[in-house]
Design a protein around this motif. Sequence first.
Motif, PDB file in Angstrom:
ATOM      1  N   PRO A 103      18.501  28.162   7.757  1.00  0.00           N
ATOM      2  CA  PRO A 103      18.228  28.381   9.185  1.00  0.00           C
ATOM      3  C   PRO A 103      18.816  29.673   9.742  1.00  0.00           C
ATOM      4  CG  PRO A 103      18.939  26.132   8.795  1.00  0.00           C
ATOM      5  CD  PRO A 103      19.112  26.871   7.502  1.00  0.00           C
ATOM      6  N   GLU A 104      19.968  30.074   9.248  1.00  0.00           N
ATOM      7  CA  GLU A 104      20.619  31.281   9.757  1.00  0.00           C
ATOM      8  C   GLU A 104      19.798  32.544   9.473  1.00  0.00           C
ATOM      9  OE1 GLU A 104      21.856  30.848   5.530  1.00  0.00           O
ATOM     10  OE2 GLU A 104      21.658  29.438   7.190  1.00  0.00           O
ATOM     11  N   LYS A 105      18.968  32.521   8.439  1.00  0.00           N
ATOM     12  CA  LYS A 105      18.134  33.677   8.097  1.00  0.00           C
ATOM     13  C   LYS A 105      16.827  33.688   8.910  1.00  0.00           C
ATOM     14  CE  LYS A 105      20.166  35.212   4.145  1.00  0.00           C
ATOM     15  NZ  LYS A 105      20.396  36.570   3.724  1.00  0.00           N
ATOM     16  N   ILE A 106      16.527  32.574   9.566  1.00  0.00           N
ATOM     17  CA  ILE A 106      15.242  32.408  10.252  1.00  0.00           C
ATOM     18  C   ILE A 106      15.408  32.441  11.776  1.00  0.00           C
ATOM     19  CG2 ILE A 106      13.244  30.837  10.463  1.00  0.00           C
ATOM     20  CD1 ILE A 106      13.535  32.114   7.713  1.00  0.00           C
ATOM     21  N   THR A 107      16.617  32.483  12.261  1.00  0.00           N
ATOM     22  CA  THR A 107      16.887  32.395  13.700  1.00  0.00           C
ATOM     23  C   THR A 107      16.092  33.398  14.524  1.00  0.00           C
ATOM     24  OG1 THR A 107      19.087  31.532  13.274  1.00  0.00           O
ATOM     25  CG2 THR A 107      18.704  32.463  15.451  1.00  0.00           C
ATOM     26  N   ILE A 108      16.052  34.652  14.118  1.00  0.00           N
ATOM     27  CA  ILE A 108      15.348  35.652  14.942  1.00  0.00           C
ATOM     28  C   ILE A 108      13.857  35.342  15.039  1.00  0.00           C
ATOM     29  CG2 ILE A 108      17.009  37.494  14.493  1.00  0.00           C
ATOM     30  CD1 ILE A 108      14.872  38.759  12.626  1.00  0.00           C
ATOM     31  N   TYR A 109      13.305  34.780  13.977  1.00  0.00           N
ATOM     32  CA  TYR A 109      11.886  34.431  13.987  1.00  0.00           C
ATOM     33  C   TYR A 109      11.636  33.201  14.857  1.00  0.00           C
ATOM     34  CZ  TYR A 109      12.239  37.588  10.052  1.00  0.00           C
ATOM     35  OH  TYR A 109      12.516  38.670   9.265  1.00  0.00           O
ATOM     36  N   LYS A 110      12.501  32.213  14.708  1.00  0.00           N
ATOM     37  CA  LYS A 110      12.363  31.000  15.532  1.00  0.00           C
ATOM     38  C   LYS A 110      12.503  31.333  17.010  1.00  0.00           C
ATOM     39  CE  LYS A 110      14.121  27.025  14.428  1.00  0.00           C
ATOM     40  NZ  LYS A 110      14.999  25.927  13.965  1.00  0.00           N
ATOM     41  N   ASP A 111      13.436  32.213  17.346  1.00  0.00           N
ATOM     42  CA  ASP A 111      13.648  32.570  18.752  1.00  0.00           C
ATOM     43  C   ASP A 111      12.383  33.176  19.359  1.00  0.00           C
ATOM     44  OD1 ASP A 111      16.254  31.657  18.571  1.00  0.00           O
ATOM     45  OD2 ASP A 111      17.152  33.666  18.490  1.00  0.00           O
ATOM     46  N   GLU A 112      11.724  34.055  18.616  1.00  0.00           N
ATOM     47  CA  GLU A 112      10.524  34.688  19.160  1.00  0.00           C
ATOM     48  C   GLU A 112       9.366  33.688  19.223  1.00  0.00           C
ATOM     49  OE1 GLU A 112       8.172  38.730  18.326  1.00  0.00           O
ATOM     50  OE2 GLU A 112      10.343  38.969  18.521  1.00  0.00           O
ATOM     51  N   ILE A 113       9.242  32.840  18.236  1.00  0.00           N
ATOM     52  CA  ILE A 113       8.187  31.814  18.258  1.00  0.00           C
ATOM     53  C   ILE A 113       8.422  30.839  19.404  1.00  0.00           C
ATOM     54  CG2 ILE A 113       7.230  29.853  16.982  1.00  0.00           C
ATOM     55  CD1 ILE A 113       7.603  31.642  14.425  1.00  0.00           C
ATOM     56  N   ARG A 114       9.667  30.432  19.604  1.00  0.00           N
ATOM     57  CA  ARG A 114       9.984  29.552  20.748  1.00  0.00           C
ATOM     58  C   ARG A 114       9.630  30.226  22.071  1.00  0.00           C
ATOM     59  NH1 ARG A 114      15.081  27.943  18.257  1.00  0.00           N
ATOM     60  NH2 ARG A 114      14.812  25.845  17.470  1.00  0.00           N
ATOM     61  N   ALA A 115       9.955  31.506  22.194  1.00  0.00           N
ATOM     62  CA  ALA A 115       9.642  32.238  23.429  1.00  0.00           C
ATOM     63  C   ALA A 115       8.128  32.237  23.669  1.00  0.00           C
ATOM     64  CB  ALA A 115      10.179  33.664  23.353  1.00  0.00           C
ATOM     65  N   TYR A 116       7.349  32.422  22.606  1.00  0.00           N
ATOM     66  CA  TYR A 116       5.894  32.352  22.741  1.00  0.00           C
ATOM     67  C   TYR A 116       5.462  30.954  23.196  1.00  0.00           C
ATOM     68  CZ  TYR A 116       1.085  31.547  21.361  1.00  0.00           C
ATOM     69  OH  TYR A 116      -0.232  31.161  21.368  1.00  0.00           O
ATOM     70  N   LEU A 117       5.982  29.931  22.539  1.00  0.00           N
ATOM     71  CA  LEU A 117       5.594  28.554  22.874  1.00  0.00           C
ATOM     72  C   LEU A 117       6.042  28.157  24.276  1.00  0.00           C
ATOM     73  CD1 LEU A 117       6.333  26.834  19.439  1.00  0.00           C
ATOM     74  CD2 LEU A 117       4.085  27.436  20.406  1.00  0.00           C
ATOM     75  N   ASN A 118       7.062  28.826  24.808  1.00  0.00           N
ATOM     76  CA  ASN A 118       7.543  28.575  26.164  1.00  0.00           C
ATOM     77  C   ASN A 118       6.909  29.507  27.194  1.00  0.00           C
ATOM     78  OD1 ASN A 118       9.280  26.453  25.468  1.00  0.00           O
ATOM     79  ND2 ASN A 118      10.911  27.879  24.916  1.00  0.00           N
ATOM     80  N   ARG A 119       5.889  30.242  26.787  1.00  0.00           N
ATOM     81  CA  ARG A 119       5.158  31.184  27.649  1.00  0.00           C
ATOM     82  C   ARG A 119       6.037  32.329  28.161  1.00  0.00           C
ATOM     83  NH1 ARG A 119       2.181  26.321  30.393  1.00  0.00           N
ATOM     84  NH2 ARG A 119       0.213  26.377  29.258  1.00  0.00           N
ATOM     85  N   GLU A 120       7.057  32.673  27.408  1.00  0.00           N
ATOM     86  CA  GLU A 120       7.939  33.774  27.777  1.00  0.00           C
ATOM     87  C   GLU A 120       7.592  35.054  27.023  1.00  0.00           C
ATOM     88  OE1 GLU A 120      11.625  32.025  26.619  1.00  0.00           O
ATOM     89  OE2 GLU A 120      11.632  30.603  28.267  1.00  0.00           O
ATOM     90  N   LEU A 121       6.662  34.960  26.073  1.00  0.00           N
ATOM     91  CA  LEU A 121       6.311  36.083  25.211  1.00  0.00           C
ATOM     92  C   LEU A 121       4.814  36.053  24.956  1.00  0.00           C
ATOM     93  CD1 LEU A 121       7.720  38.215  23.133  1.00  0.00           C
ATOM     94  CD2 LEU A 121       7.157  36.478  21.449  1.00  0.00           C
TER      95      LEU A 121
END
Length: 152
Positions: free
Chosen positions: A42-60
Amino acid sequence: MADFYYDTIHFLENDLYIAATDTGLAYVGTQEEKIHSATFAPEKITIYKDEIRAYLNRELTEFTLPTDLSTTPLQLEVFNALKTIPYGETRTYTEIAEQINRPLAVRAVGTAIGKNPLLLVIPCHRVIGKNGKLTGYSGGIAMKQSLLSLEK
């Protein structure tokens, strides 16, 4: 061979598997078997998850993540065309074929889109049938509809 890492994020009724190398994002999808050689990190994937979450939350509305793709030249042309579809809009397979100057290659374009390893990030969910109907999506039609609704 590059090290391959993964983690998951829950979306709708699915777990999305997110995998990356040290170079960039290599896979986002629902098929667990696609990451069988990856290490849970998970520590290697955090930056990717953060951007995907932002997209799913309509922030990106546009992804900026580095990617690490192995594709054919045609797939790369198609994936680059998909990235030009604006957030909240759709295109048909025919329009994508015309955009890459291969107007007779509609089926080949569809096949290339079906091999998209980066759901959401390379927005193949924005491609619909010529008749305006939703067509195949490796995450399922319900997910495709949800992503299109999210972007409206």
